[in-house]
Design a protein around this motif. Structure first.
Motif, PDB file in Angstrom:
ATOM      1  N   ASN A  28      20.069 -90.246 -17.198  1.00 31.56           N
ATOM      2  CA  ASN A  28      20.163 -89.800 -15.812  1.00 31.56           C
ATOM      3  C   ASN A  28      21.520 -90.119 -15.210  1.00 31.56           C
ATOM      4  OD1 ASN A  28      18.566 -88.321 -14.101  1.00 31.56           O
ATOM      5  ND2 ASN A  28      17.190 -89.959 -13.565  1.00 31.56           N
ATOM      6  N   PHE A  31      24.262 -87.845 -16.636  1.00 33.75           N
ATOM      7  CA  PHE A  31      24.190 -86.490 -16.087  1.00 33.75           C
ATOM      8  C   PHE A  31      24.716 -86.457 -14.658  1.00 33.75           C
ATOM      9  CE2 PHE A  31      22.105 -83.103 -13.739  1.00 33.75           C
ATOM     10  CZ  PHE A  31      22.391 -82.009 -14.539  1.00 33.75           C
ATOM     11  N   GLY A  94      13.666 -78.489 -19.849  1.00 31.58           N
ATOM     12  CA  GLY A  94      14.694 -79.428 -19.413  1.00 31.58           C
ATOM     13  C   GLY A  94      15.779 -79.616 -20.453  1.00 31.58           C
ATOM     14  N   LEU A  98      19.703 -78.737 -20.028  1.00 29.95           N
ATOM     15  CA  LEU A  98      20.738 -79.741 -20.268  1.00 29.95           C
ATOM     16  C   LEU A  98      21.778 -79.229 -21.258  1.00 29.95           C
ATOM     17  CD1 LEU A  98      20.976 -82.543 -19.036  1.00 29.95           C
ATOM     18  CD2 LEU A  98      19.913 -83.480 -21.086  1.00 29.95           C
ATOM     19  N   ILE A 136      16.814 -82.096 -13.401  1.00 27.99           N
ATOM     20  CA  ILE A 136      16.912 -83.040 -14.518  1.00 27.99           C
ATOM     21  C   ILE A 136      16.208 -84.354 -14.192  1.00 27.99           C
ATOM     22  CG2 ILE A 136      19.038 -84.386 -14.178  1.00 27.99           C
ATOM     23  CD1 ILE A 136      18.080 -82.264 -17.258  1.00 27.99           C
TER      24      ILE A 136
END
Length: 244
Positions: A28, A31, A94, A98, A136
């Motif tokens: 996380n 990103f 997801g 990504l 995300i």
């Protein structure tokens, strides 16, 4: 509640689960650090705050609906002898998002393109960043909480571990974002990590589990190599200035 505070097993579970949640939260943080690097610093700071606050909210909401969450693992349809659940579909979607986002960013870096900031207003760019962070966050929260359910039986331990992990993510996100913004090579490395993580999510959704230990070892090893590369570059720059 008191029996948990005095139980060695509960404290051991909390420490283990917190450490695991922190490791899972690295995805996380990477990103968010990459996605906010293309907007102004003030907006980037707000986006990081909103993104990590949403990560905490999503995790606690998912913990509060454990029965529904466990139901997400029930098969909803079959294809080519594979049973797919809602969890599988969310992980596949997801992961593909990504991979697509990281590939787009890598292309922009290679082509020296300034990206979305060139053709979107500041407000629209900020809104689009938040939308991507929300998407995300949902995926990573789902993966994180299903892991928590498998490791702990007490909801209090799960919530405490998630809150502690999110606080550590919040503290570390600023330095990580600044480091990524200041060193272009680390941004490319971070984008490569996101592609790798996206592939792992898609594989999980297709019932092919890639042990996370392999992925995180590869990330840690590459990050260590990049750290020494940045350190060497900085020392060469200092040596050049002193000799001049």
């Amino acid at each position: 509640m008191m029996h948990l505070l005095t139980s060695p097993e509960a404290w051991a579970a909390l420490l283990t689960l917190t450490a695991l949640e922190i490791v899972l939260g690295i995805d996380n943080v990477i990103f968010i650090s990459v996605i906010v690097s293309r907007i102004p610093e003030q907006q980037a700071y707000r986006a990081r705050q909103i993104g990590l606050a949403l990560a905490l909210v999503f995790r606690i909401l998912l913990l509060s609906v454990l029965v529904w969450l466990i139901g997400l693992t029930a098969p909803v349809f079959s294809f080519a002898s594979y049973d797919f659940s809602w969890r599988d579909l969310i992980l596949i979607g997801g992961g593909l998002f990504l991979i697509a986002k990281a590939t787009h960013e890598i292309h922009a870096e290679v082509e020296a393109d300034e990206g979305e900031g060139d053709h979107k207003s500041g407000r629209n760019a900020f809104f689009w960043v938040i939308v991507q962070i929300i998407v995300i966050d949902i995926v990573f929260s789902l993966d994180s909480i299903i892991t928590a359910i498998g490791m702990a039986q007490d909801i209090e331990i799960m919530v405490a571990a998630v809150v502690i992990a999110c606080l550590i993510m919040y503290i570390s996100s600023g330095p990580v974002s600044r480091f990524v913004a200041e060193h272009p090579t680390t941004k490319m490395l971070a984008l490569a990590f996101l592609v790798l993580i996206g592939v792992a999510l898609v594989a999980d959704g297709l019932a092919f589990h890639i042990p996370r230990g392999y992925i995180y070892f590869a990330i840690a090893f590459s990050a260590a190599v990049e750290f020494f590369n940045v350190l060497a570059k900085r020392n060469r720059r200092k040596a050049g200035k002193s000799s001049a």
